[in-house]
Design an enzyme around this catalytic site. Sequence first.
Site, PDB file in Angstrom:
ATOM      1  N   HIS A 158      -0.346 -10.720  19.611  1.00  0.00           N
ATOM      2  CA  HIS A 158      -0.730 -12.139  19.644  1.00  0.00           C
ATOM      3  C   HIS A 158      -0.330 -12.767  20.980  1.00  0.00           C
ATOM      4  CE1 HIS A 158      -1.014 -11.685  15.251  1.00  0.00           C
ATOM      5  NE2 HIS A 158      -1.818 -12.740  15.300  1.00  0.00           N
ATOM      6  N   LYS A 162       3.233 -17.456  20.097  1.00  0.00           N
ATOM      7  CA  LYS A 162       3.500 -17.213  18.667  1.00  0.00           C
ATOM      8  C   LYS A 162       5.006 -17.083  18.420  1.00  0.00           C
ATOM      9  CE  LYS A 162       1.973 -14.627  14.623  1.00  0.00           C
ATOM     10  NZ  LYS A 162       1.878 -15.862  13.832  1.00  0.00           N
TER      11      LYS A 162
END
Length: 270
Positions: A158, A162
């Site tokens: 990600h 995040k």
Amino acid sequence: MSDMGLVVVGAGGRMGQTLIRTAHSMPGVRVAGAVERKGSPHVGLDAGELAGLGRIGVTITDDPVPAFAKADGVLDFTAPAATVEFAGYAAQARIVHVIGTTGFTQENEAGIAAAARHATIVKSGNMSLGVNLLAVLVEQAAQALDPEDFDIEILEMHHRHKVDAPSGTALLLGEAAAAGRGIRLGEHSVRVRDGHTGPRKEGDIGFATLRGGSVVGDHSVILAGVGERITLSHNAEDRAIFARGAVKAALWAHGRKPGLYSMRDVLGLS
Ligand SMILES: NC(=O)C1=CN([C@@H]2O[C@H](COP(=O)(O)OP(=O)(O)OC[C@H]3O[C@@H](n4cnc5c(N)ncnc54)[C@H](OP(=O)(O)O)[C@@H]3O)[C@@H](O)[C@H]2O)C=CC1
Ligand SMILES: O=C(O)C1=N[C@H](C(=O)O)C[C@H](O)C1
């Protein structure tokens, strides 16, 4: 029937802005409210202007209770503590609460389950059709392949912003693999490896986390045997896939009795 009125909480976030654009454009729903935390610079702005749509006549507020009282449902991709609080307000208002937030503790999960006595909650670590179908395939593969012969590892990447790991999706896929094997994920997951770990234990389900750049969300479930490897993957290219799933979940839940539902229920994949 009139359009379902939805409040977007965390309206200024990456998903919040995507949800405003999606709910504004999809048939059967309308943006009925937008909420941000107290002290946020977004409070007082028009939600449409913030999301790049131009004015839509919905002012971002820091007071969720009156906003929920006028709505049919809430779209919530925020943070764990905030989501538990919103679930309580959704229960008071007896409305739909779609939860995309990830990174919950067991205590958070208990708070959400309690709220689901009065709110109709749909909660999933990933709201996309593709990932929920992938979970079904992972469950089937894990059931078909013997743990003596195939090791299961889950890899995710990600964007650099995040804050939780492993991702909600990785855990969802891990649960699917565990269900396929008829075991409990909590008793077999290896979430970190570092140093002299010793050899892999048969039946473990391993997780590996990468973070960087602007990656929306990549997940692979690797079933590794001796001399062969199966990889089942999903690559999210646009946050709109999650937002469309969330709106679909809200429409599905509207008029249903209170309870805690999953995206598999919504998509008929249970
Ligand atoms: N299930 C799924 O399909 C998906 C889940 N997610 C999950 O959604 C969550 C949000 O992701 P993302 O949009 O990238 O994160 P962002 O940080 O961009 O957005 C979160 C937003 O929520 C706001 N917020 C936090 N606390 C409150 C509060 N008490 N009241 C109102 N607003 C609040 C934040 O405000 P502030 O910035 O001021 O803190 C921020 O605007 C994460 O948990 C992520 O993992 C993301 C994509 C898909
Ligand atoms: O934080 C994100 O961005 C995402 N979070 C979800 C997760 O934790 O799996 C879903 C998606 O992968 C994007």
